[in-house]
Design a protein around this motif. Structure first.
Motif, short mmCIF file in Angstrom:
data_model
loop_
_atom_site.label_atom_id
_atom_site.label_comp_id
_atom_site.label_asym_id
_atom_site.label_seq_id
_atom_site.Cartn_x
_atom_site.Cartn_y
_atom_site.Cartn_z
N ARG A 32 100.10 43.71 5.49
CA ARG A 32 99.48 42.64 4.71
C ARG A 32 98.00 42.60 5.04
O ARG A 32 97.62 42.38 6.20
CB ARG A 32 100.13 41.30 5.03
N LEU A 33 97.16 42.81 4.04
CA LEU A 33 95.72 42.85 4.26
C LEU A 33 95.11 41.49 3.94
O LEU A 33 95.30 40.95 2.85
CB LEU A 33 95.07 43.92 3.38
N VAL A 34 94.35 40.94 4.91
CA VAL A 34 93.65 39.67 4.71
C VAL A 34 92.15 39.95 4.84
O VAL A 34 91.68 40.39 5.89
CB VAL A 34 94.08 38.62 5.75
N MET A 35 91.43 39.69 3.78
CA MET A 35 89.98 39.94 3.75
C MET A 35 89.22 38.64 4.00
O MET A 35 89.43 37.66 3.29
CB MET A 35 89.57 40.52 2.40
N ILE A 36 88.35 38.67 4.99
CA ILE A 36 87.47 37.52 5.27
C ILE A 36 86.05 38.05 5.43
O ILE A 36 85.78 38.84 6.34
CB ILE A 36 87.90 36.76 6.54
N PRO A 37 85.13 37.68 4.55
CA PRO A 37 83.74 38.16 4.66
C PRO A 37 83.15 37.79 6.01
O PRO A 37 83.43 36.71 6.55
CB PRO A 37 83.03 37.43 3.52
#
Length: 320
Positions: A30-35
């Motif tokens: 599960r990929l979670v993107m946070i800038p």
């Protein structure tokens, strides 16, 4: 099958490669993107970090305090090459593997370095600005064909610049702690000391890692040794050049010009170099081509999956 959480603070991870996303999906990640700009503002960052099995990082720093909040973290993978923003000692203490993706953007950075050499010599940026302002007339520049190029660092990027420079029939001087006689012979590279390159080269391009030994390897003393008609190009790490000394050299016309894609502080919003018209400044864009970003993401994704499956990453960073 176990479900893994992959935190990414690299905004470009998987953005230009469906294959990279597919590598993760097929391995139940599960990929979670946070800038990176939102890391410490978003309420869910600590929660995701606490659940993360892997962390893909971009330009953001990875501090010991961050790692203390990541009990499940098994691997940190840099979406790129430079790992000086990661606290390697803290990672080692916690048994976290660190990996990167060296060479995936080498061609892109070499292209930019060669482009900056030409742009600086032929005053392309200044000519564009003058034309837009209504100026019409010759803009004088310097020759590139047949001139002497000094290359500091003969890794993949430095070699790529050399291969491109041969098309301009340039005389190549190479500086590195390691010599590859076969490459030097094939591409007509003459090994030289730093001092010799400084005094002889018309263009100097830097492709060195940032280490205690290379920090400010180009400072006031070195700039004094360069020819007044020479150009300095830096696309590796900002810390290898003393920017205060470079400003003095450029403002006093001790060298003809410079081109930088990297800076001691990024973004360089308060840099005195912004005031000068004999330096080209680009926004750390060296590795940003569609092809390079896709390949980098795929290498990073595979390294993440490898470690989560109990295998070594493609390119592990050895921590002393």
């Amino acid at each position: 099958m176990k479900r893994y959480t992959v935190l990414s603070t690299s905004p470009t991870f998987t953005k230009y490669s469906h294959k990279a996303a597919q590598i993760l999906e097929e391995s139940n990640c599960r990929l979670v993107m946070i800038p990176p700009s939102e890391m410490h503002q978003r309420e869910d960052f600590k929660t995701v970090l606490a659940e993360a099995d892997a962390w893909v990082v971009g330009i953001n720093k990875v501090l010991a305090a961050d790692l203390e909040q990541a009990p499940r973290l098994k691997v940190i993978v840099k979406h790129g090459t430079g790992i000086d923003s990661i606290d390697l000692a803290a990672a080692a203490r916690r048994g976290i593997i660190v990996a990167n993706a060296p060479g995936t953007n080498a061609s892109a950075v070499a292209d930019l370095a060669m482009g900056l050499i030409i742009a600086g010599a032929r005053q392309i940026v200044a000519a564009d600005q003058k034309t837009r302002q209504g100026f019409w007339g010759p803009v004088m520049g310097y020759d590139v064909f047949g001139k002497t190029l000094g290359v500091l660092g003969l890794g993949k990027i430095g070699r790529g610049v050399i291969q491109r420079a041969l098309g301009f029939a340039m005389n190549i001087l190479g500086y590195d702690v390691v010599h590859d006689e076969e490459f030097e012979k094939e591409y007509r590279v003459r090994p030289a000391s730093l001092k010799e390159i400084l005094s002889a080269a018309d263009f100097i391009t830097i492709h060195l890692p940032l280490t205690p030994e290379t920090r400010h390897i180009i400072g006031a003393c070195e700039l004094e040794q360069m020819k007044p008609t020479s150009f300095l190009i830096n696309t590796c790490r900002g810390g290898v050049v003393d920017e205060t000394a470079l400003y003095d050299a450029l403002s006093q016309k001790k060298i003809a010009g410079a081109a930088l894609d990297v800076y001691q502080v990024e973004p360089p919003l308060s840099s005195a170099l912004l005031k000068l018209d004999n330096v080209i400044l680009t926004p750390h864009m060296g590795g940003y081509t569609y092809g390079a970003m896709a390949l980098t993401s795929e290498v990073v994704a595979q390294s993440v999956v490898n470690v989560l499956q109990g295998k070594p990453p493609l390119y592990e960073v050895k921590i002393n």
